[in-house]
Enzyme design. Structure first.
Site, mmCIF file in Angstrom:
data_model
loop_
_atom_site.group_PDB
_atom_site.id
_atom_site.type_symbol
_atom_site.label_atom_id
_atom_site.label_comp_id
_atom_site.label_asym_id
_atom_site.label_seq_id
_atom_site.Cartn_x
_atom_site.Cartn_y
_atom_site.Cartn_z
ATOM 1 N N PRO A 115 -21.622 41.509 -2.435
ATOM 2 C CA PRO A 115 -21.767 42.938 -2.156
ATOM 3 C C PRO A 115 -21.263 43.795 -3.312
ATOM 4 O O PRO A 115 -20.192 43.532 -3.862
ATOM 5 C CB PRO A 115 -20.865 43.142 -0.929
ATOM 6 C CG PRO A 115 -19.829 42.070 -1.054
ATOM 7 C CD PRO A 115 -20.484 40.907 -1.724
ATOM 8 N N ARG A 153 -22.492 47.702 -3.631
ATOM 9 C CA ARG A 153 -22.442 49.029 -3.018
ATOM 10 C C ARG A 153 -21.482 49.102 -1.831
ATOM 11 O O ARG A 153 -20.720 50.052 -1.703
ATOM 12 C CB ARG A 153 -23.861 49.366 -2.524
ATOM 13 C CG ARG A 153 -24.016 50.772 -1.964
ATOM 14 C CD ARG A 153 -25.399 50.954 -1.334
ATOM 15 N NE ARG A 153 -26.454 50.403 -2.134
ATOM 16 C CZ ARG A 153 -27.113 51.068 -3.094
ATOM 17 N NH1 ARG A 153 -26.839 52.312 -3.341
ATOM 18 N NH2 ARG A 153 -28.077 50.469 -3.780
ATOM 19 N N GLY A 208 -26.506 43.375 -1.287
ATOM 20 C CA GLY A 208 -27.501 44.323 -0.792
ATOM 21 C C GLY A 208 -27.080 45.076 0.458
ATOM 22 O O GLY A 208 -27.828 45.918 0.961
ATOM 23 N N TYR A 250 -22.796 52.788 -8.248
ATOM 24 C CA TYR A 250 -23.891 53.161 -9.144
ATOM 25 C C TYR A 250 -23.828 54.646 -9.507
ATOM 26 O O TYR A 250 -24.846 55.312 -9.652
ATOM 27 C CB TYR A 250 -25.255 52.775 -8.537
ATOM 28 C CG TYR A 250 -25.302 51.323 -8.135
ATOM 29 C CD1 TYR A 250 -25.329 50.325 -9.095
ATOM 30 C CD2 TYR A 250 -25.263 50.929 -6.785
ATOM 31 C CE1 TYR A 250 -25.331 48.977 -8.735
ATOM 32 C CE2 TYR A 250 -25.264 49.583 -6.419
ATOM 33 C CZ TYR A 250 -25.301 48.623 -7.403
ATOM 34 O OH TYR A 250 -25.295 47.295 -7.049
ATOM 35 N N CYS A 255 -31.651 69.477 -19.624
ATOM 36 C CA CYS A 255 -32.878 70.206 -19.947
ATOM 37 C C CYS A 255 -34.140 69.494 -19.467
ATOM 38 O O CYS A 255 -35.040 69.201 -20.254
ATOM 39 C CB CYS A 255 -32.966 70.458 -21.445
ATOM 40 S SG CYS A 255 -33.084 68.915 -22.345
ATOM 41 N N GLU A 256 -34.169 69.149 -18.207
ATOM 42 C CA GLU A 256 -35.388 68.570 -17.629
ATOM 43 C C GLU A 256 -35.556 69.153 -16.232
ATOM 44 O O GLU A 256 -34.578 69.273 -15.486
ATOM 45 C CB GLU A 256 -35.271 67.041 -17.521
ATOM 46 C CG GLU A 256 -35.180 66.374 -18.873
ATOM 47 C CD GLU A 256 -35.533 64.885 -18.842
ATOM 48 O OE1 GLU A 256 -36.269 64.456 -17.927
ATOM 49 O OE2 GLU A 256 -35.068 64.176 -19.732
ATOM 50 N N ARG A 258 -28.760 58.568 -9.586
ATOM 51 C CA ARG A 258 -29.489 58.025 -8.437
ATOM 52 C C ARG A 258 -30.553 58.960 -7.853
ATOM 53 O O ARG A 258 -31.671 58.517 -7.573
ATOM 54 C CB ARG A 258 -28.515 57.570 -7.326
ATOM 55 C CG ARG A 258 -27.482 56.542 -7.783
ATOM 56 C CD ARG A 258 -26.725 55.903 -6.636
ATOM 57 N NE ARG A 258 -27.581 55.046 -5.835
ATOM 58 C CZ ARG A 258 -28.079 55.358 -4.662
ATOM 59 N NH1 ARG A 258 -27.750 56.506 -4.100
ATOM 60 N NH2 ARG A 258 -28.882 54.534 -4.017
HETATM 61 N N1 LLP Z 1 -26.285 40.568 -6.878
HETATM 62 C C1 LLP Z 1 -27.248 40.790 -7.784
HETATM 63 C C2 LLP Z 1 -27.809 39.650 -8.500
HETATM 64 C C3 LLP Z 1 -27.704 42.092 -8.027
HETATM 65 O O1 LLP Z 1 -28.664 42.290 -8.917
HETATM 66 C C4 LLP Z 1 -27.140 43.166 -7.310
HETATM 67 C C5 LLP Z 1 -27.602 44.534 -7.544
HETATM 68 C C6 LLP Z 1 -26.120 42.897 -6.393
HETATM 69 C C7 LLP Z 1 -25.723 41.579 -6.192
HETATM 70 C C8 LLP Z 1 -25.425 43.970 -5.613
HETATM 71 O O2 LLP Z 1 -26.266 44.693 -4.817
HETATM 72 P P1 LLP Z 1 -25.632 45.754 -3.776
HETATM 73 O O3 LLP Z 1 -24.774 44.983 -2.836
HETATM 74 O O4 LLP Z 1 -24.831 46.693 -4.580
HETATM 75 O O5 LLP Z 1 -26.800 46.382 -3.152
HETATM 76 N N2 LLP Z 1 -28.689 51.206 -9.138
HETATM 77 C C9 LLP Z 1 -29.263 50.969 -7.831
HETATM 78 C C10 LLP Z 1 -28.894 49.636 -7.278
HETATM 79 C C11 LLP Z 1 -29.224 48.509 -8.211
HETATM 80 C C12 LLP Z 1 -28.776 47.172 -7.699
HETATM 81 C C13 LLP Z 1 -28.953 46.124 -8.726
HETATM 82 N N3 LLP Z 1 -28.529 44.821 -8.337
HETATM 83 C C14 LLP Z 1 -28.840 52.110 -6.897
HETATM 84 O O6 LLP Z 1 -28.145 53.027 -7.341
HETATM 85 O O7 LLP Z 1 -29.236 52.134 -5.735
#
Ligand code: LLP
Length: 408
Positions: free
Chosen positions: A262, A264, A219, A364, A335-336, A300
């Site tokens: 991590p 993102r 996150g 993402y 087309c939206e 996104r």
């Molecule tokens: N661990 C689990 C169990 C997860 O579900 C996720 C992300 C992560 C780790 C990694 O999270 P990060 O470090 O990337 O924040 N598509 C969305 C984000 C969806 C995240 C889903 N789960 C976006 O574009 O913001």
């Protein structure tokens, strides 16, 4: 920005647009930052591959010494192709079938389940096996309600009140609970949110004195808007260290491993997306810049109202003379009406033939792209450590669009 304007035009000429471009140097730097988060603890960094599963990027991440998590057999398959071995992959499953569990079990890959019902299913198909359980620490965080993955309003994890039932199922099937995990949500820039989640999670961990790892989730955010400050990793690391040290004082297994996930943070900033400006028009009061970056290419902004910084690169470099700026809405070719990449942005006057670059597109981005409107998903290029560009995924073709039809 790791691309000069000249390079941008060279890449456009060679590979066309839309095009995802990644910097190996930035990717490696982000991996190292995460690996150094907690120097005094037994920490493993599991890259959360859902953010970007390009095979070449996965190989670099592996080379940097990170492990991976997986969300599906598809991710496991690609991760194994990238060279990760079974022990380096952690399958954090959500509502999977027995066959999908079997896919991981057959490959000796540890699975985390996130409900009592899935724990039962696991016990039935692999009695005596090793398993992990995902808990919901009760409070989440994230940049949008759709990506907050803990608290009372989410499908994820087992709430702590159900710990006795978890223990009962583990015992019933003679399972070994290897570890427990959590993930509170995606994109926090304030370290306090994370620490709070970890503290609640550690309360749950105390109920399981014999496990070998604690996965405290991902996150970690990156700044998308100009002027936004970076997540203070040093501060986060220090606070985390204090909290974990305190936890270890009262925990029997001093060698317990900590994992973070991590996604993102590792890949967002190493990626930019290049697009072409195909039209400029004024309709009623709005100036529209029409590009080839529809939400099939970058979902996104439409999905979460996410902000991505953009830059217009002028083909005819008249900008030195003309500093006029306008407020424009940058849209794609789908087309939206909702197909909007950036609302009412102040940008230099743009013309057909100019290039638009979209920043922080590495996470993402491609993974959420689609063939909607029978558009071709973009190509991907890596700028390696010598500054050389290399194609790492071909653009879809008209033939690839129809390859799964039974009769042609
Ligand atoms: N661990 C689990 C169990 C997860 O579900 C996720 C992300 C992560 C780790 C990694 O999270 P990060 O470090 O990337 O924040 N598509 C969305 C984000 C969806 C995240 C889903 N789960 C976006 O574009 O913001």
């Amino acid at each position: 920005m790791f691309l000069s304007n000249d390079t941008i035009f060279e890449l456009e000429k060679e590979y066309g647009t839309p095009l995802y471009v990644y910097s190996e140097a930035i990717l490696r730097e982000r991996c190292r930052e995460m690996k150094n988060l907690l120097p005094s603890k037994n920490l493993r960094v599991n890259y959360s591959a859902k953010a970007n599963t390009n095979l070449e990027l996965l190989k670099i991440i592996r080379d940097e010494g990170l492990d991976v998590d997986a969300m599906s057999p598809g991710e496991i398959y690609i991760e194994q192709l990238a060279g990760f071995d079974s022990k380096q992959i952690f399958f954090i499953s959500n509502n999977v079938s027995a066959e999908e569990m079997r896919y991981a079990i057959d490959r000796n890959i540890l699975i985390s389940v996130d409900s009592l019902s899935q724990l039962e299913m696991y016990g039935q198909i692999n009695p005596g096996g090793k398993v992990a359980v995902r808990f919901n620490p009760g409070k989440g965080a994230g940049h949008h309600e759709k990506v907050i993955t803990a608290g009372e309003k989410t499908k994820f994890g087992v709430q702590k009140e159900l710990i006795p039932q978890v223990k009962a199922i583990v015992e019933k099937y003679n399972l070994t609970l290897e570890g427990i995990n959590q993930h509170i949500g995606s994109l926090f820039l304030d370290w306090q949110d994370y620490i709070e989640g970890v503290c609640s999670f550690l309360e749950i961990a105390k109920e399981f004195p014999n496990i070998s790892f604690l996965d405290i989730g991902g996150g970690f955010g990156v700044p998308y808007k100009p002027g936004e400050s970076r997540l203070d990793l040093e501060k986060l690391g220090k606070e985390l260290d204090i909290v974990l040290t305190r936890f270890l004082e009262g925990y029997p297994n001093k060698e317990i491993e900590f994992k973070i996930e991590p996604g993102r943070y590792i890949v967002a900033e190493c990626g930019v997306l290049l697009g072409s400006i195909n039209s400029v028009k004024k309709s009623y009061d709005t100036t529209y810049i029409g590009t080839d970056i529809g939400f099939n290419v970058l979902a996104r902004p439409v999905m979460y109202d996410s902000y991505h910084e953009v830059k217009i690169v002028k083909r005819n470099n008249k900008m030195n003379k003309n500093h006029t700026r306008v407020i424009a809405t940058i849209v794609g070719n789908i087309c939206e009406s909702g197909d909007i990449l950036a609302h009412q942005r102040e940008i230099p006057v743009a013309e057909v033939g100019d290039i638009i670059t979209v920043f922080n597109a590495g996470a993402y981005g491609y993974v959420m792209s689609s063939n909607y409107n029978c558009r071709l998903r973009p190509a991907e290029v890596l700028i390696d450590l010598n500054g050389e560009a290399r194609l790492i995924r071909k653009r879809d073709t008209l033939e690839s669009l129809v390859q799964n039809f039974i009769s042609l």
